[in-house]
Design a protein around this motif. Structure first.
Motif, PDB file in Angstrom:
ATOM      1  N   SER A 107      -9.213   2.469 -61.108  1.00  0.00           N
ATOM      2  CA  SER A 107      -9.501   2.501 -62.538  1.00  0.00           C
ATOM      3  C   SER A 107      -8.986   3.808 -63.124  1.00  0.00           C
ATOM      4  O   SER A 107      -9.062   4.856 -62.485  1.00  0.00           O
ATOM      5  N   ARG A 108      -8.470   3.751 -64.325  1.00  0.00           N
ATOM      6  CA  ARG A 108      -8.002   4.970 -65.001  1.00  0.00           C
ATOM      7  C   ARG A 108      -9.141   5.944 -65.249  1.00  0.00           C
ATOM      8  O   ARG A 108      -8.917   7.130 -65.434  1.00  0.00           O
ATOM      9  N   GLN A 109     -10.347   5.430 -65.253  1.00  0.00           N
ATOM     10  CA  GLN A 109     -11.499   6.289 -65.475  1.00  0.00           C
ATOM     11  C   GLN A 109     -11.899   7.065 -64.216  1.00  0.00           C
ATOM     12  O   GLN A 109     -12.695   7.993 -64.289  1.00  0.00           O
ATOM     13  N   MET A 110     -11.341   6.679 -63.085  1.00  0.00           N
ATOM     14  CA  MET A 110     -11.683   7.362 -61.831  1.00  0.00           C
ATOM     15  C   MET A 110     -11.023   8.741 -61.786  1.00  0.00           C
ATOM     16  O   MET A 110      -9.886   8.911 -62.207  1.00  0.00           O
ATOM     17  N   SER A 111     -11.757   9.677 -61.220  1.00  0.00           N
ATOM     18  CA  SER A 111     -11.173  10.999 -60.998  1.00  0.00           C
ATOM     19  C   SER A 111     -10.189  10.927 -59.830  1.00  0.00           C
ATOM     20  O   SER A 111     -10.197   9.951 -59.059  1.00  0.00           O
ATOM     21  N   GLU A 114     -12.000  10.527 -56.651  1.00  0.00           N
ATOM     22  CA  GLU A 114     -12.506   9.176 -56.409  1.00  0.00           C
ATOM     23  C   GLU A 114     -11.393   8.232 -55.960  1.00  0.00           C
ATOM     24  O   GLU A 114     -11.637   7.288 -55.208  1.00  0.00           O
ATOM     25  N   GLN A 115     -10.173   8.482 -56.407  1.00  0.00           N
ATOM     26  CA  GLN A 115      -9.033   7.629 -56.050  1.00  0.00           C
ATOM     27  C   GLN A 115      -8.545   7.857 -54.623  1.00  0.00           C
ATOM     28  O   GLN A 115      -8.069   6.924 -53.973  1.00  0.00           O
TER      29      GLN A 115
END
Length: 143
Positions: A107-111, A114-115
């Motif tokens: 997700s683009r919202q992931m840091s 987190e990725q």
């Protein structure tokens, strides 16, 4: 100075690829040269090289030929034009068709932190599912 991304990367790499030690690979060997951090698992014929590039934010794994006990350090081909290193994804894609549904989505919202484990998990699953020759340290991958 170690960044949070490096900490997550090294920990995740060790967790996801330590099964290679049971197959005779040695490691993990850590090389830190900012912006890249690399973790190697080195077999007799093949090395798995996991890379975190913090400048370009690349996280992924390469496979390379082992030469004199060390992974090939050239980008892709040696001075004779023979391939000695490539992305794990590239090698697997040349062997089989990988369905898009295989990959865990980001997700683009992931840091970035987190990725990292998700990207490494994709490579680990790809290695286990399609890379038995790599796990078996086959010299036929890079003749």
């Amino acid at each position: 100075m170690t960044t949070r991304a490096q900490e997550v990367f090294v920990k995740s790499t060790q967790e996801k690829f330590s099964f290679l030690l049971e197959k005779g690979f040695r490691g993990p060997v850590l090389r830190d040269d900012w912006p890249q951090t690399k973790v190697y698992f080195i077999g007799r014929s093949i090395a798995l090289e996991c890379v975190l590039d913090e400048k370009d934010f690349f996280v992924g794994c390469y496979i390379s030929k082992v030469i004199d006990g060390q992974p090939a350090q050239v980008h892709a081909v040696n001075n004779l034009g023979v391939r000695v290193r490539c992305l794990l994804h590239t090698w697997v894609s040349e062997q089989v068709d990988i369905p898009d549904s295989f990959y865990s989505k980001l997700s683009r919202q992931m840091s970035r932190e987190e990725q990292i484990p998700i990207r490494l998990d994709n490579d680990q699953r790809m290695l286990k599912e399609y890379g038995q020759n790599i796990i078996e340290d086959s010299p036929d991958i890079f003749p």
